[in-house]
Structure formats: structure tokens, C-alpha cells
Design a protein around this motif. Structure first.
Motif, PDB file in Angstrom:
ATOM      1  N   UNK A  52       0.746  -1.115  -0.085  1.00  0.00           N
ATOM      2  CA  UNK A  52      -0.085  -0.076   0.116  1.00  0.00           C
ATOM      3  C   UNK A  52       0.983   1.352  -0.078  1.00  0.00           C
ATOM      4  N   UNK A  53       1.865   1.105   0.723  1.00  0.00           N
ATOM      5  CA  UNK A  53       2.879   2.381   0.801  1.00  0.00           C
ATOM      6  C   UNK A  53       3.684   2.714  -0.472  1.00  0.00           C
ATOM      7  N   UNK A  54       3.964   1.359  -1.027  1.00  0.00           N
ATOM      8  CA  UNK A  54       4.533   1.592  -2.218  1.00  0.00           C
ATOM      9  C   UNK A  54       3.751   1.948  -3.630  1.00  0.00           C
ATOM     10  N   UNK A  55       2.325   1.802  -3.609  1.00  0.00           N
ATOM     11  CA  UNK A  55       1.435   2.319  -4.424  1.00  0.00           C
ATOM     12  C   UNK A  55       1.300   3.585  -4.353  1.00  0.00           C
ATOM     13  N   UNK A  56       1.047   4.165  -3.034  1.00  0.00           N
ATOM     14  CA  UNK A  56       1.028   5.655  -2.784  1.00  0.00           C
ATOM     15  C   UNK A  56       2.071   6.424  -3.042  1.00  0.00           C
ATOM     16  N   UNK A  57       3.332   5.829  -2.767  1.00  0.00           N
ATOM     17  CA  UNK A  57       4.640   6.524  -3.155  1.00  0.00           C
ATOM     18  C   UNK A  57       4.570   6.840  -4.686  1.00  0.00           C
ATOM     19  N   UNK A  58       4.242   5.961  -5.596  1.00  0.00           N
ATOM     20  CA  UNK A  58       4.024   5.911  -6.824  1.00  0.00           C
ATOM     21  C   UNK A  58       3.147   7.120  -7.331  1.00  0.00           C
ATOM     22  N   UNK A  59       1.732   6.862  -6.844  1.00  0.00           N
ATOM     23  CA  UNK A  59       0.895   8.032  -7.137  1.00  0.00           C
ATOM     24  C   UNK A  59       1.153   9.318  -6.688  1.00  0.00           C
ATOM     25  N   UNK A  60       1.944   9.488  -5.562  1.00  0.00           N
ATOM     26  CA  UNK A  60       2.384  10.909  -5.343  1.00  0.00           C
ATOM     27  C   UNK A  60       3.419  11.414  -5.903  1.00  0.00           C
ATOM     28  N   UNK A  61       4.280  10.417  -6.465  1.00  0.00           N
ATOM     29  CA  UNK A  61       5.458  10.787  -7.426  1.00  0.00           C
ATOM     30  C   UNK A  61       4.801  11.174  -8.573  1.00  0.00           C
ATOM     31  N   UNK A  62       4.059  10.449  -9.240  1.00  0.00           N
ATOM     32  CA  UNK A  62       3.354  10.981 -10.404  1.00  0.00           C
ATOM     33  C   UNK A  62       2.640  12.022 -10.421  1.00  0.00           C
ATOM     34  N   UNK A 122      -9.001   9.235 -12.582  1.00  0.00           N
ATOM     35  CA  UNK A 122      -9.129   8.476 -11.142  1.00  0.00           C
ATOM     36  C   UNK A 122      -9.135   9.578  -9.854  1.00  0.00           C
ATOM     37  N   UNK A 123      -8.199  10.623  -9.997  1.00  0.00           N
ATOM     38  CA  UNK A 123      -8.306  11.259  -8.923  1.00  0.00           C
ATOM     39  C   UNK A 123      -9.533  12.210  -8.679  1.00  0.00           C
ATOM     40  N   UNK A 124     -10.532  12.482  -9.631  1.00  0.00           N
ATOM     41  CA  UNK A 124     -11.802  13.128  -9.504  1.00  0.00           C
ATOM     42  C   UNK A 124     -12.859  12.073  -8.758  1.00  0.00           C
ATOM     43  N   UNK A 125     -12.291  10.699  -8.917  1.00  0.00           N
ATOM     44  CA  UNK A 125     -13.157   9.681  -8.344  1.00  0.00           C
ATOM     45  C   UNK A 125     -12.201   8.680  -7.294  1.00  0.00           C
ATOM     46  N   UNK A 126     -12.074   9.377  -6.150  1.00  0.00           N
ATOM     47  CA  UNK A 126     -11.285   8.779  -5.329  1.00  0.00           C
ATOM     48  C   UNK A 126     -11.770   7.351  -4.786  1.00  0.00           C
ATOM     49  N   UNK A 127     -12.867   6.994  -4.931  1.00  0.00           N
ATOM     50  CA  UNK A 127     -13.307   5.870  -4.263  1.00  0.00           C
ATOM     51  C   UNK A 127     -13.036   4.819  -5.429  1.00  0.00           C
ATOM     52  N   UNK A 128     -13.160   5.028  -6.603  1.00  0.00           N
ATOM     53  CA  UNK A 128     -12.795   4.060  -7.627  1.00  0.00           C
ATOM     54  C   UNK A 128     -11.273   3.799  -7.644  1.00  0.00           C
ATOM     55  N   UNK A 129     -10.666   4.944  -7.542  1.00  0.00           N
ATOM     56  CA  UNK A 129      -9.117   4.784  -7.575  1.00  0.00           C
ATOM     57  C   UNK A 129      -8.814   4.042  -6.256  1.00  0.00           C
ATOM     58  N   UNK A 130      -9.314   4.288  -5.111  1.00  0.00           N
ATOM     59  CA  UNK A 130      -9.168   3.372  -4.044  1.00  0.00           C
ATOM     60  C   UNK A 130      -9.474   1.876  -4.063  1.00  0.00           C
ATOM     61  N   UNK A 131     -10.622   1.761  -4.777  1.00  0.00           N
ATOM     62  CA  UNK A 131     -11.218   0.181  -4.906  1.00  0.00           C
ATOM     63  C   UNK A 131     -10.204  -0.385  -5.633  1.00  0.00           C
ATOM     64  N   UNK A 132      -9.754   0.211  -6.691  1.00  0.00           N
ATOM     65  CA  UNK A 132      -8.614  -0.298  -7.834  1.00  0.00           C
ATOM     66  C   UNK A 132      -7.439  -0.728  -7.315  1.00  0.00           C
ATOM     67  N   UNK A 133      -6.914   0.261  -6.493  1.00  0.00           N
ATOM     68  CA  UNK A 133      -5.709  -0.042  -5.808  1.00  0.00           C
ATOM     69  C   UNK A 133      -5.763  -0.930  -4.648  1.00  0.00           C
ATOM     70  N   UNK A 134      -6.790  -1.015  -4.049  1.00  0.00           N
ATOM     71  CA  UNK A 134      -6.981  -2.056  -3.176  1.00  0.00           C
ATOM     72  C   UNK A 134      -6.819  -3.228  -3.537  1.00  0.00           C
ATOM     73  N   UNK A 135      -7.612  -3.573  -4.831  1.00  0.00           N
ATOM     74  CA  UNK A 135      -7.689  -4.761  -5.342  1.00  0.00           C
ATOM     75  C   UNK A 135      -6.548  -5.329  -5.978  1.00  0.00           C
ATOM     76  N   UNK A 136      -5.699  -4.315  -6.657  1.00  0.00           N
ATOM     77  CA  UNK A 136      -4.399  -4.634  -7.117  1.00  0.00           C
ATOM     78  C   UNK A 136      -3.628  -5.066  -6.014  1.00  0.00           C
TER      79      UNK A 136
END
Length: 155
Positions: A52-62, A122-136
Motif C-alpha cells: 500500500x505504501x509503495x502504491x501511494x509513493x508511486x501515485x504521489x510521485x506521479x 481517477x483522482x476525481x473519483x477517489x473511491x474508484x481509485x481506492x477500490x482499484x488500488x486495494x484490488x491490485x
């Protein structure tokens, strides 16, 4: 709660530090009391938070347009126990966590990279992003659990 990249990154950096504590406690309990289940539980929690941290770091980096080396440092800091919080503080001091989520296109040509359109969607739809990130993360986690621990434990 996560209205800014800085807030999300900080929460996950702290969570990664806490998950290291849980894992290390499990290792100590296994070594001293023979409680192997403590490592299974601690390792599971740490593994999920690590991903989860790695995915967050990549998202924030982008989102924050970090150079590749900074992004690699942020992701890689999760490998070293307790390094995510000092890295978060360093990024904060350098102003690399400032700003909002890039949900609207700016006139800056740097805002038209190949990933910016989908990222804004995805950022305009944070719940969709969160669900997809958690699923991945769950899929990667399950695959890693099936592969087995990085270092087999010999009893």
C-alpha cells in the motif's frame, strides 16, 4: 482525510513504520517463545501495508512530478525498517509534498504526459481509485503469499 498528497503519503509512511514494529515483534516472539503464528500475522500485516505504501509513493510521485530517483528513494525506503518517516520528513522539508491533487489540467505542457488524463480521471473519483488500488494490492499480495516468504524459516 486524504485531501492532499502530503497527508496520504504521511499516513502511509507512519503505517509502514508501525507495520515494521508489528513484524519485528512477531520475529522476537517466534525466536523467544516459539510463536510462529506471530510472524505469520505480523508478516501479513507488514506485507499489505508495504504494498500500500509503495502504491501511494508511486501515485504521489506521479502527481507531484518527482524525478525518477526521488520516486525510487520513496518506494525503496519501505525496505529499510523505519525509513519511510525520515524520507517523508525530507520530502516535506524540500517542498516535494506540497500542492494538491492534479484533478484539473493546467496550461503547463508538463501536465499532458501520457498518464495525466487517466490519473486526473481517477483522482476525481477517489473511491474508484481506492477500490482499484486495494484490488491490485490484494492480487499482488495473494500472489506473493502463494510464492512464499523471501527467506524460508528453518525450524
Amino acid at each position: 482525510m486524504f485531501h492532499t498528497p502530503a497527508r496520504l503519503f504521511r499516513v502511509l509512511a507512519i503505517a509502514e513504520m508501525v507495520s515494521w514494529t508489528i513484524l519485528i515483534t512477531g520475529l522476537i516472539l517466534r525466536a523467544t517463545l516459539g510463536w510462529a503464528l506471530a510472524v505469520t500475522i505480523g508478516g501479513g500485516i507488514h506485507g499489505f501495508v508495504f504494498l500500500s505504501y509503495g502504491a501511494t509513493a508511486i501515485l504521489v510521485a506521479l502527481n507531484n512530478r518527482w524525478r525518477l530517483g526521488v520516486g525510487i528513494l520513496a518506494v525503496g525506503s519501505a525496505v529499510i525498517p523505519y525509513a519511510t518517516v525520515p524520507v517523508e520528513r525530507w520530502l516535506h522539508r524540500r517542498g516535494m509534498l506540497e500542492g494538491a491533487w492534479r484533478i484539473e489540467e493546467a496550461s503547463d505542457p508538463a501536465d499532458r504526459r501520457w498518464y495525466d488524463g487517466p490519473m486526473r480521471w481517477f483522482l476525481r473519483r477517489p473511491w474508484v481509485l481506492a477500490v482499484l488500488l486495494v484490488a491490485a494490492i490484494v492480487v499482488v499480495y495473494v500472489v506473493l503469499v502463494l510464492i512464499g516468504p523471501p527467506v524460508p524459516h528453518s525450524d
